[in-house]
Write an enzyme that holds these catalytic residues in place. Structure first.
Site, PDB file in Angstrom:
ATOM      1  N   HIS A  97       3.942  -4.274  -9.670  1.00  0.00           N
ATOM      2  CA  HIS A  97       3.055  -3.633 -10.742  1.00  0.00           C
ATOM      3  C   HIS A  97       3.367  -4.346 -10.954  1.00  0.00           C
ATOM      4  O   HIS A  97       4.519  -4.669 -12.011  1.00  0.00           O
ATOM      5  CB  HIS A  97       3.279  -2.712 -10.508  1.00  0.00           C
ATOM      6  CG  HIS A  97       2.905  -1.545  -9.516  1.00  0.00           C
ATOM      7  ND1 HIS A  97       2.193  -0.601  -9.658  1.00  0.00           N
ATOM      8  CD2 HIS A  97       4.064  -0.954  -8.131  1.00  0.00           C
ATOM      9  CE1 HIS A  97       2.250   0.399  -8.673  1.00  0.00           C
ATOM     10  NE2 HIS A  97       3.049   0.257  -7.612  1.00  0.00           N
ATOM     11  N   HIS A 101       4.655  -4.566  -2.867  1.00  0.00           N
ATOM     12  CA  HIS A 101       3.933  -4.912  -3.853  1.00  0.00           C
ATOM     13  C   HIS A 101       4.657  -4.879  -5.083  1.00  0.00           C
ATOM     14  O   HIS A 101       4.669  -3.984  -5.505  1.00  0.00           O
ATOM     15  CB  HIS A 101       2.746  -4.339  -3.953  1.00  0.00           C
ATOM     16  CG  HIS A 101       3.128  -2.015  -3.747  1.00  0.00           C
ATOM     17  ND1 HIS A 101       2.951  -1.653  -2.852  1.00  0.00           N
ATOM     18  CD2 HIS A 101       2.773  -1.504  -5.017  1.00  0.00           C
ATOM     19  CE1 HIS A 101       3.377  -0.800  -2.833  1.00  0.00           C
ATOM     20  NE2 HIS A 101       2.677  -0.562  -4.474  1.00  0.00           N
TER      21      HIS A 101
HETATM   22  P1  AMP Z   1       2.615   2.610  -4.660  1.00  0.00           P
HETATM   23  O1  AMP Z   1       2.986   3.412  -5.320  1.00  0.00           O
HETATM   24  O2  AMP Z   1       3.599   1.667  -5.271  1.00  0.00           O
HETATM   25  O3  AMP Z   1       2.984   1.937  -3.514  1.00  0.00           O
HETATM   26  O4  AMP Z   1       1.173   1.835  -5.327  1.00  0.00           O
HETATM   27  C1  AMP Z   1       0.426   1.763  -5.144  1.00  0.00           C
HETATM   28  C2  AMP Z   1      -0.866   1.251  -5.783  1.00  0.00           C
HETATM   29  O5  AMP Z   1      -1.887   0.974  -5.201  1.00  0.00           O
HETATM   30  C3  AMP Z   1      -1.195   2.875  -6.759  1.00  0.00           C
HETATM   31  O6  AMP Z   1      -0.576   2.338  -7.966  1.00  0.00           O
HETATM   32  C4  AMP Z   1      -2.981   2.960  -6.416  1.00  0.00           C
HETATM   33  O7  AMP Z   1      -3.702   2.577  -6.978  1.00  0.00           O
HETATM   34  C5  AMP Z   1      -3.337   1.366  -6.014  1.00  0.00           C
HETATM   35  N1  AMP Z   1      -4.484   0.888  -4.466  1.00  0.00           N
HETATM   36  C6  AMP Z   1      -4.302   1.917  -3.226  1.00  0.00           C
HETATM   37  N2  AMP Z   1      -5.343   1.549  -2.436  1.00  0.00           N
HETATM   38  C7  AMP Z   1      -5.827   0.329  -3.188  1.00  0.00           C
HETATM   39  C8  AMP Z   1      -7.081  -1.195  -3.515  1.00  0.00           C
HETATM   40  N3  AMP Z   1      -7.720  -0.018  -2.027  1.00  0.00           N
HETATM   41  N4  AMP Z   1      -7.122  -1.580  -3.790  1.00  0.00           N
HETATM   42  C9  AMP Z   1      -6.176  -1.380  -5.023  1.00  0.00           C
HETATM   43  N5  AMP Z   1      -5.633  -0.760  -5.152  1.00  0.00           N
HETATM   44  C10 AMP Z   1      -5.039   0.272  -4.414  1.00  0.00           C
END
Ligand code: AMP
Ligand code: ZN
Length: 142
Positions: A103, A101
């Site tokens: 950001h 993903h």
């Molecule tokens: P990363 O540390 O790059 O893997 O970021 C994961 C991101 O996913 C974090 O910013 C979380 O806040 C976000 N996240 C986790 N669960 C969900 C969800 N169900 N819906 C939307 N965002 C999420």
């Protein structure tokens, strides 16, 4: 983590709700559930790939195209001064959800955030020879 347990696969399948802001056959984008700024958006491939290395180039290019398009939409929606666009690519880099993903984090003058230079540890002290070797190694790996 298997794809069945993957939070983002469950979002793609509609089993977990999301504030979806974009969707096509290959990619999807939704608001981060724990935003670092208003408008913090995640862009994912619909297929489960953990890292950029695992992701086929055409899918990665598509994801980047969506990031490019949404970046402007997000900036305008929240009247941001700038954005930080980044991937935590692998666990050692802080990736918590093992489904690729990107950001889009809106940034505002004086928001107290830091530039992307702040994400790594101390800068290594590399000689010209070491830099030459690293550049050659990367070139050879392509
Ligand atoms: P990363 O540390 O790059 O893997 O970021 C994961 C991101 O996913 C974090 O910013 C979380 O806040 C976000 N996240 C986790 N669960 C969900 C969800 N169900 N819906 C939307 N965002 C999420
Ligand atoms: Zn997944």
């Amino acid at each position: 983590m298997s794809e069945d347990d993957c939070i983002f696969c469950q979002i793609v399948d509609g089993d977990i709700p999301s504030r979806t802001v974009f969707e096509d056959d290959t990619a999807m984008a939704f608001l981060d559930a724990n935003p670092l700024a208003p408008g913090h958006t995640l862009v994912i491939p619909k297929e489960h790939y953990e890292t950029l290395e695992e992701t086929p180039e055409d899918v990665a290019a598509h994801v980047f195209g969506v990031l490019h398009r949404l970046n402007t939409a997000v900036e305008h929606a929240v009247d941001a001064d700038a954005t930080t666009v980044a991937f935590n690519n692998g666990e050692a880099a802080g990736q918590e959800v093992p489904h690729l993903h990107g950001h889009i984090i809106p940034r505002f003058e004086g928001d107290g955030g830091r530039p992307i230079h702040a994400v790594a540890g101390e800068r290594p002290d590399l000689s010209d020879e070491e830099l030459d070797e690293i550049a050659e190694e990367i070139h050879n790996q392509r």
